[in-house]
Design a protein around this motif. Structure first.
Motif, PDB file in Angstrom:
ATOM      1  N   LEU A 196     -11.105   8.831   5.011  1.00 34.19           N
ATOM      2  CA  LEU A 196     -10.704   9.220   6.193  1.00 34.19           C
ATOM      3  C   LEU A 196     -10.560  10.637   6.441  1.00 34.19           C
ATOM      4  O   LEU A 196     -11.378  11.336   7.405  1.00 34.19           O
ATOM      5  N   ILE A 223      -9.892 -11.389   0.328  1.00 32.70           N
ATOM      6  CA  ILE A 223      -8.638 -11.834  -0.637  1.00 32.70           C
ATOM      7  C   ILE A 223      -7.334 -12.495   0.354  1.00 32.70           C
ATOM      8  O   ILE A 223      -6.661 -13.203  -0.125  1.00 32.70           O
ATOM      9  N   MET A 252       0.734  -1.132   0.228  1.00 36.72           N
ATOM     10  CA  MET A 252      -0.045   0.070   0.152  1.00 36.72           C
ATOM     11  C   MET A 252       0.690   1.171   0.026  1.00 36.72           C
ATOM     12  O   MET A 252       0.209   2.434  -0.188  1.00 36.72           O
ATOM     13  N   THR A 277     -19.905   5.691   1.087  1.00 34.63           N
ATOM     14  CA  THR A 277     -18.691   5.279   0.899  1.00 34.63           C
ATOM     15  C   THR A 277     -18.607   3.454   0.295  1.00 34.63           C
ATOM     16  O   THR A 277     -18.145   3.193  -0.364  1.00 34.63           O
ATOM     17  N   ILE A 278     -19.785   2.941   1.160  1.00 33.96           N
ATOM     18  CA  ILE A 278     -19.716   1.523   0.948  1.00 33.96           C
ATOM     19  C   ILE A 278     -20.668   1.026  -0.107  1.00 33.96           C
ATOM     20  O   ILE A 278     -20.871  -0.026  -0.676  1.00 33.96           O
ATOM     21  N   LEU A 295      -6.482  -5.627  -6.889  1.00 28.00           N
ATOM     22  CA  LEU A 295      -5.126  -5.388  -5.883  1.00 28.00           C
ATOM     23  C   LEU A 295      -4.364  -4.402  -6.450  1.00 28.00           C
ATOM     24  O   LEU A 295      -2.902  -4.329  -6.409  1.00 28.00           O
ATOM     25  N   VAL A 316      -5.789   1.998  -3.384  1.00 28.06           N
ATOM     26  CA  VAL A 316      -6.758   1.685  -2.388  1.00 28.06           C
ATOM     27  C   VAL A 316      -6.452   2.513  -1.164  1.00 28.06           C
ATOM     28  O   VAL A 316      -7.251   3.201  -0.672  1.00 28.06           O
ATOM     29  N   LEU A 365     -13.850  -7.105   2.329  1.00 28.67           N
ATOM     30  CA  LEU A 365     -13.221  -7.251   1.025  1.00 28.67           C
ATOM     31  C   LEU A 365     -11.909  -7.312   0.973  1.00 28.67           C
ATOM     32  O   LEU A 365     -11.433  -8.254   0.353  1.00 28.67           O
ATOM     33  N   VAL A 369      -8.822   5.385   0.833  1.00 26.14           N
ATOM     34  CA  VAL A 369      -8.979   5.284   1.972  1.00 26.14           C
ATOM     35  C   VAL A 369      -8.545   6.162   2.635  1.00 26.14           C
ATOM     36  O   VAL A 369      -9.381   6.896   3.619  1.00 26.14           O
ATOM     37  N   HIS A 398     -14.349  12.958  -8.260  1.00 22.18           N
ATOM     38  CA  HIS A 398     -15.689  13.186  -8.681  1.00 22.18           C
ATOM     39  C   HIS A 398     -16.559  12.157  -7.939  1.00 22.18           C
ATOM     40  O   HIS A 398     -17.827  12.552  -7.707  1.00 22.18           O
ATOM     41  N   ARG A 431     -30.313 -10.669  -7.265  1.00 24.78           N
ATOM     42  CA  ARG A 431     -29.752 -10.595  -8.599  1.00 24.78           C
ATOM     43  C   ARG A 431     -30.323 -11.379  -9.853  1.00 24.78           C
ATOM     44  O   ARG A 431     -30.536 -11.114 -10.860  1.00 24.78           O
ATOM     45  N   ILE A 461      -9.608  -3.014  -5.066  1.00 24.08           N
ATOM     46  CA  ILE A 461      -9.431  -4.041  -3.976  1.00 24.08           C
ATOM     47  C   ILE A 461      -9.281  -5.600  -4.787  1.00 24.08           C
ATOM     48  O   ILE A 461      -8.394  -6.290  -4.746  1.00 24.08           O
ATOM     49  N   ARG A 462     -10.240  -5.814  -5.768  1.00 26.30           N
ATOM     50  CA  ARG A 462     -10.441  -6.967  -6.541  1.00 26.30           C
ATOM     51  C   ARG A 462      -9.015  -6.994  -7.361  1.00 26.30           C
ATOM     52  O   ARG A 462      -8.790  -8.197  -7.221  1.00 26.30           O
ATOM     53  N   LEU A 513     -13.557   1.481  -4.675  1.00 24.87           N
ATOM     54  CA  LEU A 513     -12.756   0.867  -3.793  1.00 24.87           C
ATOM     55  C   LEU A 513     -13.064  -0.705  -4.247  1.00 24.87           C
ATOM     56  O   LEU A 513     -12.024  -1.282  -4.218  1.00 24.87           O
ATOM     57  N   THR A 514     -14.095  -1.238  -4.414  1.00 24.93           N
ATOM     58  CA  THR A 514     -14.336  -2.305  -4.791  1.00 24.93           C
ATOM     59  C   THR A 514     -13.580  -2.881  -5.905  1.00 24.93           C
ATOM     60  O   THR A 514     -12.695  -4.067  -5.957  1.00 24.93           O
ATOM     61  N   ARG A 567     -20.293   7.771   5.661  1.00 22.25           N
ATOM     62  CA  ARG A 567     -19.633   6.517   5.985  1.00 22.25           C
ATOM     63  C   ARG A 567     -20.318   5.423   5.001  1.00 22.25           C
ATOM     64  O   ARG A 567     -19.883   4.471   4.223  1.00 22.25           O
ATOM     65  N   ILE A 624     -20.430  -0.804  -3.585  1.00 23.39           N
ATOM     66  CA  ILE A 624     -20.008  -2.156  -3.466  1.00 23.39           C
ATOM     67  C   ILE A 624     -21.264  -3.072  -4.305  1.00 23.39           C
ATOM     68  O   ILE A 624     -20.713  -3.692  -5.085  1.00 23.39           O
ATOM     69  N   VAL A 625     -22.386  -2.532  -4.319  1.00 23.13           N
ATOM     70  CA  VAL A 625     -23.525  -3.340  -4.851  1.00 23.13           C
ATOM     71  C   VAL A 625     -23.619  -2.443  -6.330  1.00 23.13           C
ATOM     72  O   VAL A 625     -24.631  -2.852  -6.887  1.00 23.13           O
TER      73      VAL A 625
END
Lengths: 289, 293
Positions: free
Chosen positions: A266, B156, A77, A232-233, A253, A258, B152, A262, A91, B254, A250-251, A246-247, A229, A236-237
């Motif tokens: 913060l 991994i 990181m 921000t998540i 790497l 990331v 998440l 974060v 944005h 879904r 992370i996927r 973020l998702t 907060r 994910i969907v």
């Protein structure tokens, strides 16, 4: 004065332990029943925990291996870097704040009239109140991510679905909090309005609303903080905001980015907390004056 | 009885003028606030791509969706219909149990972490500012990063499965409970602490005999409250593959398995209700026990 140090007091007490024990037997008795109860509760808690770890397939090897990998991630990181996508992230952050703001505002506006229906000092009928409250509870017990999934089916992927999801899940929470604030409000202004010939609506408008408005405003601000907060998540969907990036990152790497995201989150959350904390103190202070 | 004497005209006019000015000021402030709000709404609406027309055009879809997820229950064949609606009940109940265990373990591990750290983060027990600062910042990071983001990353690192959900919940809970716990500790009565320090007790002994008896029931009450929140959180951990019933729900939504959506949602709502009621009872019991002491 004999300058007794604490340790010599302790030594004296230890030397005279038998005398003290004979003088205050009840202080020295072992509370066997209490200890047994404590042991039983502790045993139950730990037993359930052990069963849970077994049922959920905890394994030390996996934890150690994972910790090793996590350490590797932490090194990767550094240093946080936007990878040339700072504008895009900014944005997305604006989108996140927009989602939180609109969601909170919509929820507050929708919950405001409903909360009066759920307050004991406005609607004396227990059945109507009960129905409204249980309805709010049902809305509240569905998580914001689930609401987001449902709204995506209606308005498609994107931040609009996120704003609607936050609005939905907060209506339940606001309805409950607002109605509690209305119930604990000072009775006297409302009685004064009724005594001087005001109607039921006058009673609410001039007797209750001025008293509860600062409390409600501070609750809304508090929720805006926590919704920043949640927003921000919600990506994910697929419901917009910074969570989407973020998702994705992370996927694949891209850990430097990331870490950058974060950090951005913060800092934003800290700024929002600070601003809304100032505003909340100003509002509550204004009410106390 | 005394009669009300009207004010002298000069003073009455003064008062009326003052009142009108005050009202005008309040109205002006209100209008300015409204204008600022309107600007913010437009900005936020632009950022969040609000499309009221899309909503208006598709709001029928929302009600239709709700209509579709409501199962077909014919009074004549109620038993069969319910059985068909809840065709996956054994599997779902198992997953629900897994979700509850995740929430329990996450809360317990998080509470242990928060318990250890809260005494270090409390200003009235630790003199070293550096240690306190480190503990507070650590708790803050744990608290600010949402649990699902931890999940998440952990998925991994540790692989899929409920263990990951537990770890993610535990870390977030450590942050949230550590802060609440340390606030409780900072508000205790300091006299027992001084008494024990005076008899030469060590730091651990002071915490055990002077602080713990004062804070334990509050700690338990906060932990139970957190358990309620974590049950909700554990319910969606499956969205990222971290165990629990969330995965089934995600698949059902879904893939448009309409009746499954309502069946699982109802199960989750009922569970959350039951947990809320149960913990509320326990918390009242705990706080009541403290009140009688």
């Amino acid at each position: 004065m004999t300058g007794r140090t604490p340790s010599s007091l302790r030594a004296t007490a230890l030397a005279e332990l038998d005398v003290i024990r004979a003088r205050h037997p009840e202080q020295f008795r072992t509370d066997i029943a209490g200890r047994l109860r404590l042991l039983a509760v502790l045993g139950a808690i730990l037993g359930l925990a052990a069963y849970g770890m077994w049922a959920l397939e905890f394994s030390l090897a996996r934890i150690l291996g994972g910790l090793g990998r996590l350490g590797g991630f932490a090194l990767e990181m550094l240093p946080p870097s936007a990878g040339g996508r700072f504008g895009v992230f900014l944005h997305a952050l604006a989108e996140t704040l927009g989602i939180a703001f609109l969601g909170t505002l919509t929820a507050a506006i929708l919950a405001f009239p409903v909360a009066f229906l759920a307050a004991r000092n406005v609607v004396p009928n227990p059945f109507a109140r009960f129905a409204v409250r249980r309805g709010l509870d049902v809305i509240r017990s569905v998580d914001v991510l689930i609401w987001a999934l449902i709204w995506i089916n209606v308005v498609g992927l994107g931040p609009f679905a996120g704003a609607l999801a936050i609005a939905c899940s907060d209506v339940g929470a606001f309805g409950k909090l607002f109605s509690e604030a209305i119930e604990t409000c000072d009775r006297r202004p409302a009685e004064g309005v009724v005594a001087s010939g005001g109607s039921a609506l006058h009673r609410i408008r001039f007797g209750l609303i001025p008293g509860v408005l600062p409390v409600l405003a501070s609750q809304v601000l508090y929720f805006f903080e926590s919704n920043t907060r949640s927003a921000t998540i919600i990506g994910i969907v697929g419901a917009g905001g910074i969570g989407q990036y973020l998702t994705e990152l992370i996927r694949v790497l891209e850990l430097q980015q990331v870490a950058f995201l974060v950090l951005m989150i913060l800092v934003t959350v800290a700024v929002i907390d600070w601003v809304s904390g100032r505003l909340r103190r100003a509002i509550i202070g204004g009410a106390a004056r | 009885m005394r009669r009300l004497t009207p004010l002298p005209p000069q003073r009455a006019a003064d008062l009326v003028g003052r009142y009108a000015a005050e009202r005008a000021g309040a109205r002006r402030r209100f209008l300015i606030g409204l204008a600022v709000m309107a600007v913010l709404v437009v900005l936020a609406g632009y950022a969040a791509e609000v499309r009221p027309l899309v909503l208006a055009a598709n709001i029928g879809k929302f009600t239709a969706y709700l209509g579709q997820i409501v199962p077909v229950l014919r009074p004549a064949h109620l038993g069969e219909d319910v059985a068909e609606w809840y065709w996956g009940l054994p599997k779902w109940l198992k997953l629900l149990g897994e979700t509850l265990l995740m929430a329990y373990l996450g809360t317990l591990l998080g509470a242990v972490g928060g318990f250890v750290l809260c005494f270090v983060a409390a200003g009235n027990l630790v003199r070293s500012a550096a240690l306190r600062f480190a503990a507070k910042r650590y708790l803050e990071i744990c608290r600010t990063v949402p649990e699902i983001v931890f999940a998440l990353i952990f998925v991994i690192a540790f692989g899929l499965g409920p263990m990951v959900g537990v770890l993610a919940l535990a870390i977030h809970t450590t942050g949230a409970l550590g802060k609440l716990f340390s606030e409780v500790v900072e508000n205790i009565d300091m006299k027992p602490v001084e008494g024990l320090t005076g008899t030469g007790a060590s730091w651990v002994e002071t915490v055990r005999f002077a602080v713990l008896p004062q804070v334990l029931s509050n700690f338990a009450s906060y932990a139970l409250l957190r358990f309620e929140i974590n049950v909700r959180g554990a319910g969606v951990m499956g969205f990222v593959g971290a165990g629990g019933i969330g995965q089934e729900l995600l698949i059902a939504i879904r893939n448009f398995y309409y009746s499954d959506v309502s069946a699982i949602l109802l199960l989750i709502v009922l569970t959350v209700f039951a947990i809320d009621l149960g913990t509320e009872k326990l918390r009242h019991h705990l706080i009541g026990a403290e009140g009688t002491q």
